[in-house]
Design a protein around this motif. Structure first.
Motif, mmCIF file in Angstrom:
data_model
loop_
_atom_site.group_PDB
_atom_site.id
_atom_site.type_symbol
_atom_site.label_atom_id
_atom_site.label_comp_id
_atom_site.label_asym_id
_atom_site.label_seq_id
_atom_site.Cartn_x
_atom_site.Cartn_y
_atom_site.Cartn_z
ATOM 1 N N PRO A 1 0.795 -1.230 0.000
ATOM 2 C CA PRO A 1 0.000 0.000 0.000
ATOM 3 C C PRO A 1 0.825 1.276 0.000
ATOM 4 C CG PRO A 1 -0.110 -1.062 2.148
ATOM 5 C CD PRO A 1 0.681 -1.976 1.252
ATOM 6 N N GLY A 2 2.127 1.172 0.237
ATOM 7 C CA GLY A 2 2.984 2.349 0.165
ATOM 8 C C GLY A 2 2.828 3.265 1.362
ATOM 9 N N PRO A 3 3.532 4.401 1.332
ATOM 10 C CA PRO A 3 3.558 5.308 2.484
ATOM 11 C C PRO A 3 2.244 6.072 2.675
ATOM 12 C CG PRO A 3 4.832 6.232 0.684
ATOM 13 C CD PRO A 3 4.422 4.843 0.252
ATOM 14 N N ALA A 4 2.147 6.727 3.818
ATOM 15 C CA ALA A 4 0.924 7.450 4.198
ATOM 16 C C ALA A 4 0.577 8.559 3.213
ATOM 17 C CB ALA A 4 1.071 8.022 5.606
ATOM 18 N N ASP A 5 1.580 9.098 2.478
ATOM 19 C CA ASP A 5 1.289 10.188 1.541
ATOM 20 C C ASP A 5 1.140 9.687 0.103
ATOM 21 O OD1 ASP A 5 3.913 9.517 1.052
ATOM 22 O OD2 ASP A 5 4.681 11.571 1.117
ATOM 23 N N SER A 6 0.886 8.386 -0.062
ATOM 24 C CA SER A 6 0.695 7.830 -1.412
ATOM 25 C C SER A 6 -0.472 8.513 -2.119
ATOM 26 C CB SER A 6 0.399 6.329 -1.327
ATOM 27 O OG SER A 6 1.469 5.638 -0.744
ATOM 28 N N ALA A 7 -0.333 8.671 -3.440
ATOM 29 C CA ALA A 7 -1.372 9.348 -4.225
ATOM 30 C C ALA A 7 -2.720 8.639 -4.079
ATOM 31 C CB ALA A 7 -0.959 9.409 -5.693
ATOM 32 N N TRP A 8 -2.712 7.309 -4.044
ATOM 33 C CA TRP A 8 -4.000 6.603 -3.968
ATOM 34 C C TRP A 8 -4.740 6.942 -2.678
ATOM 35 C CZ3 TRP A 8 -5.863 3.335 -0.289
ATOM 36 C CH2 TRP A 8 -4.956 2.732 0.587
ATOM 37 N N ARG A 9 -4.002 7.153 -1.589
ATOM 38 C CA ARG A 9 -4.654 7.484 -0.308
ATOM 39 C C ARG A 9 -5.304 8.865 -0.377
ATOM 40 N NH1 ARG A 9 -2.412 3.987 4.147
ATOM 41 N NH2 ARG A 9 -0.628 2.906 3.269
ATOM 42 N N GLN A 10 -4.636 9.826 -1.026
ATOM 43 C CA GLN A 10 -5.214 11.167 -1.183
ATOM 44 C C GLN A 10 -6.463 11.070 -2.064
ATOM 45 O OE1 GLN A 10 -1.878 13.530 -2.551
ATOM 46 N NE2 GLN A 10 -0.616 12.743 -0.887
ATOM 47 N N ASN A 11 -6.383 10.312 -3.157
ATOM 48 C CA ASN A 11 -7.546 10.115 -4.028
ATOM 49 C C ASN A 11 -8.684 9.426 -3.280
ATOM 50 O OD1 ASN A 11 -6.094 11.209 -6.154
ATOM 51 N ND2 ASN A 11 -5.566 9.217 -7.023
ATOM 52 N N ALA A 12 -8.320 8.455 -2.435
ATOM 53 C CA ALA A 12 -9.338 7.681 -1.727
ATOM 54 C C ALA A 12 -10.176 8.559 -0.810
ATOM 55 C CB ALA A 12 -8.682 6.552 -0.935
ATOM 56 N N HIS A 13 -9.583 9.616 -0.246
ATOM 57 C CA HIS A 13 -10.359 10.465 0.664
ATOM 58 C C HIS A 13 -11.557 11.073 -0.069
ATOM 59 C CE1 HIS A 13 -11.524 13.459 3.596
ATOM 60 N NE2 HIS A 13 -10.812 12.772 4.488
ATOM 61 N N GLY A 14 -11.314 11.673 -1.220
ATOM 62 C CA GLY A 14 -12.411 12.253 -1.996
ATOM 63 C C GLY A 14 -13.352 11.194 -2.546
ATOM 64 N N TRP A 15 -12.791 10.055 -2.927
ATOM 65 C CA TRP A 15 -13.588 8.953 -3.466
ATOM 66 C C TRP A 15 -14.606 8.499 -2.423
ATOM 67 C CZ3 TRP A 15 -14.937 3.897 -2.765
ATOM 68 C CH2 TRP A 15 -15.324 3.162 -3.889
ATOM 69 N N PHE A 16 -14.122 8.246 -1.194
ATOM 70 C CA PHE A 16 -15.031 7.824 -0.128
ATOM 71 C C PHE A 16 -16.005 8.939 0.242
ATOM 72 C CE2 PHE A 16 -11.841 4.450 0.986
ATOM 73 C CZ PHE A 16 -12.718 3.363 0.916
ATOM 74 N N ALA A 17 -15.527 10.184 0.305
ATOM 75 C CA ALA A 17 -16.404 11.295 0.701
ATOM 76 C C ALA A 17 -17.595 11.397 -0.248
ATOM 77 C CB ALA A 17 -15.625 12.608 0.729
ATOM 78 N N GLU A 18 -17.353 11.290 -1.540
ATOM 79 C CA GLU A 18 -18.452 11.372 -2.510
ATOM 80 C C GLU A 18 -19.437 10.234 -2.302
ATOM 81 O OE1 GLU A 18 -19.314 10.491 -7.195
ATOM 82 O OE2 GLU A 18 -17.287 11.144 -6.667
ATOM 83 N N ARG A 19 -18.910 9.033 -2.077
ATOM 84 C CA ARG A 19 -19.782 7.866 -2.018
ATOM 85 C C ARG A 19 -20.495 7.702 -0.679
ATOM 86 N NH1 ARG A 19 -16.253 7.789 -5.759
ATOM 87 N NH2 ARG A 19 -16.687 6.723 -7.707
ATOM 88 N N VAL A 20 -19.893 8.205 0.383
ATOM 89 C CA VAL A 20 -20.529 8.092 1.697
ATOM 90 C C VAL A 20 -21.653 9.124 1.833
ATOM 91 C CG1 VAL A 20 -20.089 8.512 4.167
ATOM 92 C CG2 VAL A 20 -18.594 6.994 2.874
ATOM 93 N N THR A 21 -21.520 10.278 1.160
ATOM 94 C CA THR A 21 -22.483 11.357 1.372
ATOM 95 C C THR A 21 -23.407 11.620 0.194
ATOM 96 O OG1 THR A 21 -20.953 13.027 0.542
ATOM 97 C CG2 THR A 21 -20.909 12.579 2.905
ATOM 98 N N GLY A 22 -22.909 11.515 -1.032
ATOM 99 C CA GLY A 22 -23.651 12.100 -2.139
ATOM 100 C C GLY A 22 -24.278 11.140 -3.128
ATOM 101 N N ARG A 23 -24.240 9.845 -2.859
ATOM 102 C CA ARG A 23 -24.698 8.903 -3.875
ATOM 103 C C ARG A 23 -25.778 7.994 -3.294
ATOM 104 N NH1 ARG A 23 -20.290 7.848 -7.719
ATOM 105 N NH2 ARG A 23 -21.536 6.099 -8.437
ATOM 106 N N THR A 24 -26.889 7.889 -4.006
ATOM 107 C CA THR A 24 -27.946 6.972 -3.565
ATOM 108 C C THR A 24 -27.751 5.567 -4.134
ATOM 109 O OG1 THR A 24 -29.339 7.640 -5.420
ATOM 110 C CG2 THR A 24 -29.631 8.825 -3.334
#
Length: 169
Positions: A36-59
Motif C-alpha cells: 500500500p505504500g507510504p501514508a502520503d501515497s497518491a492513492w490514499r489522497q484520491n481515496a479520501h475524496g472517493w469515499f467522501a463522494e460515495r458516503v455522502t452524495g450517492r444513492t
C-alpha cells in the motif's frame, strides 16, 4: 437475529470514518500482496475524496462499517453499488449490484463481521429491487461469499491493461 452486544451490528459509514476506511483499504491491499505504500501515497489522497463522494452524495452506493464508535478503530467494512447493464428478459432494467472493498481488520477476523456486512449489503440491494449481485472474491473472502450463497459466475472475469500504471512516490 440480532448480534450479541460484543459484536456490534454493521452501520452506514460517515465522513468521520474515512481515515479508517482508507486504513482498511491498505489492510486489504496488503492481504492481496499489493504494497500500500507510504501514508502520503497518491492513492490514499484520491481515496479520501472517493469515499467522501460515495458516503455522502450517492444513492446508488452503500458503505457499511463495524466498530469505530467514539474514535475506536473500524473492525470491518464493505461496499455495494449499483452497476448498469443492458436490459435482458431476466433483468429488465439492466441493474446489478456489485460488492467490493469487504475487509476485516486482522485482529477482528473470524467473528462473522464480513458475513454480517455481506448480508447487510445484499439486503440493501434487494430492498432497491436488485437481485443479481456480483463480486470478485479473494482466496480469503471466497468461503464467506459461498456461505452467503454466492456461486462461481457463468462467464469468467477477464482484464485488459492498455498502459502500464505509473508509480508516483
Amino acid at each position: 437475529m440480532t448480534a450479541p452486544a460484543h459484536t456490534p451490528a454493521p452501520r452506514p459509514a460517515t465522513l468521520a470514518d474515512i481515515p479508517e476506511l482508507i486504513r482498511l483499504r491498505a489492510v486489504a491491499l496488503a492481504s492481496l500482496d499489493v504494497d500500500p505504500g507510504p501514508a502520503d501515497s497518491a492513492w490514499r489522497q484520491n481515496a479520501h475524496g472517493w469515499f467522501a463522494e460515495r458516503v455522502t452524495g450517492r444513492t446508488d452506493v452503500h458503505c457499511l462499517v463495524v466498530g469505530g464508535a467514539g474514535g475506536e478503530p473500524l473492525l470491518a467494512t464493505g461496499m455495494a453499488w449499483v452497476t448498469y447493464h443492458l436490459p435482458s428478459p431476466q433483468w429488465p432494467d439492466g441493474r446489478r449490484g456489485y460488492l467490493d472493498g469487504i475487509v476485516t481488520d486482522e485482529a477482528a477476523r473470524g467473528r462473522g463481521h464480513g458475513r454480517r456486512i455481506v448480508d447487510g449489503l445484499v439486503s440493501w440491494l434487494n430492498a432497491g429491487g436488485i437481485h443479481y449481485i456480483q463480486l470478485h472474491a479473494s482466496a480469503d473472502g471466497e468461503p464467506v461469499y459461498k456461505a452467503a450463497g454466492f456461486v462461481t459466475g457463468r462467464y469468467p472475469g477477464m482484464d485488459l491493461f492498455t498502459t502500464r500504471p505509473t508509480h508516483h512516490h
